[in-house]
Design a protein around this motif. Structure first.
Motif, PDB file in Angstrom:
ATOM      1  N   HIS A 289      72.699 -32.710 -11.957  1.00 46.95           N
ATOM      2  CA  HIS A 289      72.791 -32.051 -13.252  1.00 46.95           C
ATOM      3  C   HIS A 289      71.414 -31.793 -13.856  1.00 46.95           C
ATOM      4  CE1 HIS A 289      75.068 -30.716 -16.651  1.00 46.95           C
ATOM      5  NE2 HIS A 289      74.332 -31.451 -17.470  1.00 46.95           N
ATOM      6  N   LEU A 290      70.524 -32.814 -13.781  1.00 43.26           N
ATOM      7  CA  LEU A 290      69.255 -32.728 -14.520  1.00 43.26           C
ATOM      8  C   LEU A 290      68.102 -32.184 -13.681  1.00 43.26           C
ATOM      9  CD1 LEU A 290      69.508 -36.172 -16.368  1.00 43.26           C
ATOM     10  CD2 LEU A 290      70.020 -33.903 -17.310  1.00 43.26           C
ATOM     11  N   ILE A 291      68.096 -32.496 -12.355  1.00 42.06           N
ATOM     12  CA  ILE A 291      66.957 -32.073 -11.530  1.00 42.06           C
ATOM     13  C   ILE A 291      67.299 -30.793 -10.752  1.00 42.06           C
ATOM     14  CG2 ILE A 291      65.380 -32.755  -9.642  1.00 42.06           C
ATOM     15  CD1 ILE A 291      65.679 -35.664 -10.700  1.00 42.06           C
ATOM     16  N   ASP A 292      68.419 -30.846  -9.981  1.00 43.81           N
ATOM     17  CA  ASP A 292      68.803 -29.631  -9.229  1.00 43.81           C
ATOM     18  C   ASP A 292      69.352 -28.557 -10.174  1.00 43.81           C
ATOM     19  OD1 ASP A 292      68.222 -31.164  -7.000  1.00 43.81           O
ATOM     20  OD2 ASP A 292      70.307 -31.752  -6.669  1.00 43.81           O
ATOM     21  N   ARG A 293      69.834 -29.004 -11.317  1.00 44.97           N
ATOM     22  CA  ARG A 293      70.471 -28.116 -12.307  1.00 44.97           C
ATOM     23  C   ARG A 293      71.552 -27.241 -11.674  1.00 44.97           C
ATOM     24  NH1 ARG A 293      67.879 -27.783 -17.229  1.00 44.97           N
ATOM     25  NH2 ARG A 293      65.934 -28.960 -17.332  1.00 44.97           N
ATOM     26  N   ASP A 294      72.409 -27.898 -10.845  1.00 46.36           N
ATOM     27  CA  ASP A 294      73.516 -27.147 -10.255  1.00 46.36           C
ATOM     28  C   ASP A 294      74.827 -27.531 -10.959  1.00 46.36           C
ATOM     29  OD1 ASP A 294      74.491 -29.528  -9.172  1.00 46.36           O
ATOM     30  OD2 ASP A 294      73.507 -29.219  -7.236  1.00 46.36           O
ATOM     31  N   GLY A 295      75.945 -27.000 -10.452  1.00 42.72           N
ATOM     32  CA  GLY A 295      77.219 -27.177 -11.165  1.00 42.72           C
ATOM     33  C   GLY A 295      78.047 -28.381 -10.709  1.00 42.72           C
ATOM     34  N   THR A 296      77.461 -29.309  -9.895  1.00 41.74           N
ATOM     35  CA  THR A 296      78.263 -30.415  -9.350  1.00 41.74           C
ATOM     36  C   THR A 296      78.982 -31.226 -10.440  1.00 41.74           C
ATOM     37  OG1 THR A 296      76.715 -30.553  -7.526  1.00 41.74           O
ATOM     38  CG2 THR A 296      78.137 -32.457  -7.843  1.00 41.74           C
ATOM     39  N   LEU A 297      78.256 -31.635 -11.465  1.00 41.12           N
ATOM     40  CA  LEU A 297      78.862 -32.451 -12.522  1.00 41.12           C
ATOM     41  C   LEU A 297      79.775 -31.597 -13.405  1.00 41.12           C
ATOM     42  CD1 LEU A 297      79.166 -35.126 -14.038  1.00 41.12           C
ATOM     43  CD2 LEU A 297      77.066 -34.626 -15.271  1.00 41.12           C
ATOM     44  N   ARG A 298      79.311 -30.391 -13.706  1.00 42.29           N
ATOM     45  CA  ARG A 298      80.101 -29.516 -14.590  1.00 42.29           C
ATOM     46  C   ARG A 298      81.452 -29.173 -13.950  1.00 42.29           C
ATOM     47  NH1 ARG A 298      77.981 -24.716 -15.246  1.00 42.29           N
ATOM     48  NH2 ARG A 298      76.177 -25.060 -13.892  1.00 42.29           N
TER      49      ARG A 298
END
Ligand code: HEM
Ligand code: HEM
Length: 186
Positions: free
Chosen positions: A170-179
């Motif tokens: 979420h914070l470093i890769d800023r991808d949608g995994t957590l979202r």
């Protein structure tokens, strides 16, 4: 029933993940706390929630088998994929074996199991001293106790790695995994 896709998880996947995940975090924390502080009043609550969550875990594993594993939102390094897989397996196996080992440890130790006033397994009392529980199978109770302890430790490590992984996405890769696990389309 709608299945998961790479873009969006089904409501059932999301509900089961958070219901099981947050309950397990609570059970791990209460389990360690009550054992270390010898808070006897928490034992029946821990046992009742631990027993009940088992049925939700079975539904979750059944749903996972039907659905397959989630497809990553994008391509990651081999090491990250292997680490995520290992951690997911420890979490799945832990959610199945922690309730089973807890159940066997308590019932084989003669302590019985009560779910909020409903007697599931009766205590096995010593007729000479009714205040004392009498083990039904001492070695199985001791073995289950060790499994509950060591698997509990392994699960705590796995949950920490899992949460750190989710935050890294979420914070470093800023991808949608957590979202995606929170219901968003990614
Ligand atoms: C605050 C705590 C947690 C967060 C932020 C979190 C986050 C996530 C995220 C983002 C995914 C999706 C991974 C992907 O798309 O590949 C996931 C999957 C998964 N999580 Fe968690 N999780 C948490 C707690 C837990 C706990 C405590 C357990 C187990 C007891 C757990 C078990 C799993 C499993 C087995 C998967 C694989 C996918 C599935 O079976 O649904 N999680 N989690
Ligand atoms: C997913 C479900 C469960 C989780 C995650 C869990 C977790 C834990 C943890 C981490 C401990 C501390 C272990 C230690 O430090 O030695 C513990 C202790 C304990 N758990 Fe569970 N537990 C679960 C289910 C159950 C069930 C279903 C029962 C019984 C029916 C149970 C009975 C106990 C008892 C009696 C202890 C105290 C052991 C002692 O005094 O050394 N647990 N649990």
């Amino acid at each position: 029933m709608q299945l998961d896709t790479q873009e969006k998880f089904s409501h059932l996947t999301i509900t089961l993940h958070w219901l099981v995940g947050l309950t397990i975090i609570g059970l791990l924390a209460v389990g360690v706390y009550m054992t270390e502080t010898e808070t006897g009043s928490l034992y029946p609550i821990h046992k009742a929630f631990g027993f009940l969550i088992f049925f939700v875990v079975l539904a979750r594993v059944g749903w996972r088998l039907k659905n397959g594993w989630p497809i990553p939102v994008s391509q990651y390094s081999k090491i990250e994929q292997v680490l995520a897989k290992v951690v997911h397996w420890v979490l799945i196996i832990g959610t199945l074996l922690m309730p089973v080992s807890g159940f066997l440890m308590s019932t084989m130790g003669g302590h019985g199991l009560d779910v909020f006033g409903l007697e599931v397994v009766a205590r096995n009392v010593d007729p000479e001293n009714p205040a004392k529980a009498m083990p039904i199978n001492k070695s199985l109770a001791a073995f289950s106790h060790s499994v509950h302890h060591w698997l509990g430790e392994a699960m705590i490590v796995a949950v920490i790695l899992h949460v750190v992984g989710a935050l890294k996405h979420h914070l470093i890769d800023r991808d949608g995994t957590l979202r995606r696990m929170l219901g968003a389309r990614v």
